[in-house]
Scaffold this active site. Structure first.
Site, PDB file in Angstrom:
ATOM      1  N   ALA A  64      40.989  40.967  39.968  1.00 40.40           N
ATOM      2  CA  ALA A  64      40.015  41.442  40.942  1.00 40.40           C
ATOM      3  C   ALA A  64      39.289  40.270  41.595  1.00 40.40           C
ATOM      4  O   ALA A  64      39.127  40.230  42.824  1.00 40.40           O
ATOM      5  CB  ALA A  64      39.010  42.377  40.271  1.00 40.40           C
ATOM      6  N   TYR A  65      38.836  39.331  40.798  1.00 42.56           N
ATOM      7  CA  TYR A  65      38.105  38.193  41.340  1.00 42.56           C
ATOM      8  C   TYR A  65      38.982  37.384  42.289  1.00 42.56           C
ATOM      9  O   TYR A  65      38.570  37.047  43.401  1.00 42.56           O
ATOM     10  CB  TYR A  65      37.604  37.315  40.196  1.00 42.56           C
ATOM     11  CG  TYR A  65      36.740  36.163  40.652  1.00 42.56           C
ATOM     12  CD1 TYR A  65      35.406  36.364  41.004  1.00 42.56           C
ATOM     13  CD2 TYR A  65      37.254  34.870  40.732  1.00 42.56           C
ATOM     14  CE1 TYR A  65      34.606  35.311  41.423  1.00 42.56           C
ATOM     15  CE2 TYR A  65      36.465  33.813  41.147  1.00 42.56           C
ATOM     16  CZ  TYR A  65      35.149  34.040  41.491  1.00 42.56           C
ATOM     17  OH  TYR A  65      34.368  32.988  41.920  1.00 42.56           O
ATOM     18  N   VAL A  66      40.182  37.065  41.851  1.00 43.27           N
ATOM     19  CA  VAL A  66      41.086  36.258  42.670  1.00 43.27           C
ATOM     20  C   VAL A  66      41.425  36.985  43.970  1.00 43.27           C
ATOM     21  O   VAL A  66      41.388  36.388  45.059  1.00 43.27           O
ATOM     22  CB  VAL A  66      42.362  35.915  41.871  1.00 43.27           C
ATOM     23  CG1 VAL A  66      43.404  35.276  42.779  1.00 43.27           C
ATOM     24  CG2 VAL A  66      42.023  34.988  40.713  1.00 43.27           C
ATOM     25  N   SER A 119      39.702  39.277  45.513  1.00 46.95           N
ATOM     26  CA  SER A 119      38.524  39.392  46.376  1.00 46.95           C
ATOM     27  C   SER A 119      38.191  38.073  47.050  1.00 46.95           C
ATOM     28  O   SER A 119      37.803  38.049  48.222  1.00 46.95           O
ATOM     29  CB  SER A 119      37.319  39.890  45.568  1.00 46.95           C
ATOM     30  OG  SER A 119      36.898  38.940  44.621  1.00 46.95           O
TER      31      SER A 119
END
Length: 271
Positions: free
Chosen positions: A174-176, A178
């Protein structure tokens, strides 16, 4: 180092910052400005003479930084904002317009880290929320910041991406995703408004010694040390180093820079 020597060096550093950048008469918005990189960025703009708006969800956490901003002789403002909620962003921009009548700088720093789980056990709700904050929140913030900037002839926007907006990281989907999205948004909006006086750039910071990372050092030191080891300079960035890069991107010195990801990463992405 003796306290008196330390104070002289700190005063000299602050004076240099003030001479290098003059944002007097301008208004800077920092989302997620109550702690960490956001707080350091808000204070850096205050030192440079800007009136500073902090937008965040928790007003109680803003009190100390608002006092520090006011101590610089500029006007502080807190406005409640949850970047997942477009109505709260609209209200925040309206509050800025009512108080200052303009917006010259926006640092879209509010963000979430998501979680680290193997793909087959990852939580969709966490994925959706991380994307809503980091990617959609940046898009929504720019949608409302830019019209106010245009009313006073333009401005500069810095969006918080990450080294993981350029590189991948296993089990951190999710972080990557986003932060890659933030880079795409930055480039697209930069192209759209380049001829209208608005510059849009992104910061791709490496591991930074924020309060969360300092806490992690005492809980999972081996993980933190492994992250730091990936940076050729052999250390984390300081919050002030990342903040200084954001201020430069909004300064006249970066007047011909737009659509660019600035790597503040101790060489991580050079490898």
């Amino acid at each position: 180092m003796a306290p008196s020597v330390r104070r002289v060096r700190e005063n000299r550093k602050e004076a240099t910052n003030m001479l290098s950048y003059d944002f007097s008469g301008r208004v800077a918005l920092v989302t997620g400005g109550t702690s960490g990189i956001g707080r350091a960025t808000a204070l850096a703009f205050a030192r440079a003479g800007a009136d500073v708006v902090i937008a965040a969800r928790d007003e109680a956490r803003s009190a100390d930084v608002l006092r520090e901003i006011a101590a610089r002789g500029v006007r502080p403002l807190f406005t409640r904002m949850d970047v997942r909620d477009e109505a709260s962003i609209a209200r925040a921009i309206e509050a800025i317009a009512a108080r200052f009548g303009r917006l010259d700088v926006a640092v879209n720093n509010a963000g979430a880290g998501g979680d680290m789980q193997p793909l087959e056990t990852a939580d969709q709700a966490i994925f959706d929320d991380t994307m809503a904050i980091n990617a959609r929140g940046t898009w929504l913030a720019m949608r409302h910041e830019i019209p106010l900037m245009l009313k006073s002839g333009g401005g500069a926007i810095v969006n918080a991406s990450s080294i993981y907006g350029v590189a991948g990281k296993a089990a951190h989907h999710a972080y990557v995703a986003s932060k890659h999205a933030v880079l795409g948004l930055t480039k697209s909006v930069a192209l759209e408004y380049a001829s209208r006086g608005i510059r849009v750039n992104a910061l791709c910071a490496g591991v930074t010694r924020t309060p969360g990372m300092r806490a992690a050092e005492s809980v999972v030191p081996e993980i933190v040390q492994a992250l730091v080891a990936q940076h050729p300079m052999g250390r984390m960035a300081s919050e002030d180093e990342v903040a200084a890069a954001a201020v430069w991107l909004c300064s006249e010195g970066a007047g011909f820079v737009t659509g660019a990801p600035l790597h503040v990463d101790g060489g991580f992405l050079a490898a």
